[in-house]
Scaffold this motif. Sequence first.
Motif, PDB file in Angstrom:
ATOM      1  N   SER A  51     100.343  65.593 -10.374  1.00  0.00           N
ATOM      2  CA  SER A  51      99.047  65.655 -11.072  1.00  0.00           C
ATOM      3  C   SER A  51      97.929  65.104 -10.198  1.00  0.00           C
ATOM      4  CB  SER A  51      99.113  64.931 -12.414  1.00  0.00           C
ATOM      5  OG  SER A  51      99.438  63.571 -12.236  1.00  0.00           O
ATOM      6  N   MET A  55      94.687  67.337  -8.828  1.00  0.00           N
ATOM      7  CA  MET A  55      93.311  66.873  -9.010  1.00  0.00           C
ATOM      8  C   MET A  55      92.573  66.846  -7.657  1.00  0.00           C
ATOM      9  SD  MET A  55      91.821  63.564 -11.114  1.00  0.00           S
ATOM     10  CE  MET A  55      93.388  62.813 -10.990  1.00  0.00           C
ATOM     11  N   GLY A  58      91.509  70.241  -6.694  1.00  0.00           N
ATOM     12  CA  GLY A  58      90.519  70.827  -7.608  1.00  0.00           C
ATOM     13  C   GLY A  58      89.265  69.983  -7.698  1.00  0.00           C
ATOM     14  N   THR A  59      89.159  69.207  -8.764  1.00  0.00           N
ATOM     15  CA  THR A  59      87.922  68.474  -9.050  1.00  0.00           C
ATOM     16  C   THR A  59      87.586  67.398  -8.026  1.00  0.00           C
ATOM     17  OG1 THR A  59      89.096  66.937 -10.511  1.00  0.00           O
ATOM     18  CG2 THR A  59      88.098  68.877 -11.540  1.00  0.00           C
ATOM     19  N   TYR A  93     102.120  71.612 -13.983  1.00  0.00           N
ATOM     20  CA  TYR A  93     101.100  70.578 -14.106  1.00  0.00           C
ATOM     21  C   TYR A  93     100.071  71.054 -15.121  1.00  0.00           C
ATOM     22  CZ  TYR A  93      99.052  73.849 -10.743  1.00  0.00           C
ATOM     23  OH  TYR A  93      98.610  74.981 -10.118  1.00  0.00           O
ATOM     24  N   ARG A  94      99.235  70.131 -15.579  1.00  0.00           N
ATOM     25  CA  ARG A  94      98.170  70.472 -16.521  1.00  0.00           C
ATOM     26  C   ARG A  94      96.852  70.548 -15.780  1.00  0.00           C
ATOM     27  NH1 ARG A  94      98.950  67.137 -22.087  1.00  0.00           N
ATOM     28  NH2 ARG A  94     100.696  68.378 -22.818  1.00  0.00           N
ATOM     29  N   SER A  95      96.425  71.743 -15.502  1.00  0.00           N
ATOM     30  CA  SER A  95      95.165  71.964 -14.810  1.00  0.00           C
ATOM     31  C   SER A  95      94.854  73.447 -14.870  1.00  0.00           C
ATOM     32  CB  SER A  95      95.272  71.523 -13.349  1.00  0.00           C
ATOM     33  OG  SER A  95      94.106  71.885 -12.642  1.00  0.00           O
ATOM     34  N   LYS A  96      93.588  73.763 -14.715  1.00  0.00           N
ATOM     35  CA  LYS A  96      93.198  75.161 -14.639  1.00  0.00           C
ATOM     36  C   LYS A  96      93.379  75.722 -13.230  1.00  0.00           C
ATOM     37  CE  LYS A  96      90.000  74.929 -18.462  1.00  0.00           C
ATOM     38  NZ  LYS A  96      88.647  75.143 -18.944  1.00  0.00           N
TER      39      LYS A  96
END
Length: 135
Positions: A51, A55, A58-59, A93-96
């Motif tokens: 995770s 991240m 991405g962000t 994972y939890r993400s777009k």
Amino acid sequence: MKIIIDTREQRPFDFLSQSGDIETERGTLALGDYSLAGMTERVAVERKSLSDLVMCLGTERERFQRELMRAAALEAFCVVVEATWQDLAAGRYRSKLSPASGMASVLAFMARHRIPFLFAGNRANAEAVTAGFLR
């Protein structure tokens, strides 16, 4: 061998399952989460859970890329991931962030900065990989 663990590392390895010659000490590192006493300006390991990695792809990408640019100047640096490449590829994972984008980003970072990303499979293996890299 004395491993310096960055004070900001929230879930530090204890290295108790590794060979008995490892001591640890908390300290502030300019780069990475782990280094060696007397070599903190030359050697470091950045630990990432899946995770965390996603991240950073991405962000948090711009911040992470700046860190990798600084890390490329070290004599030895790697990113140790507490997951498998298959976990990233399957989007576990939890993400777009799409798995294809995540994989492409890791490959681009490795090529651009010449920094290995070592997918250890799980936390226990990541600890062993970190100790081995620092050794």
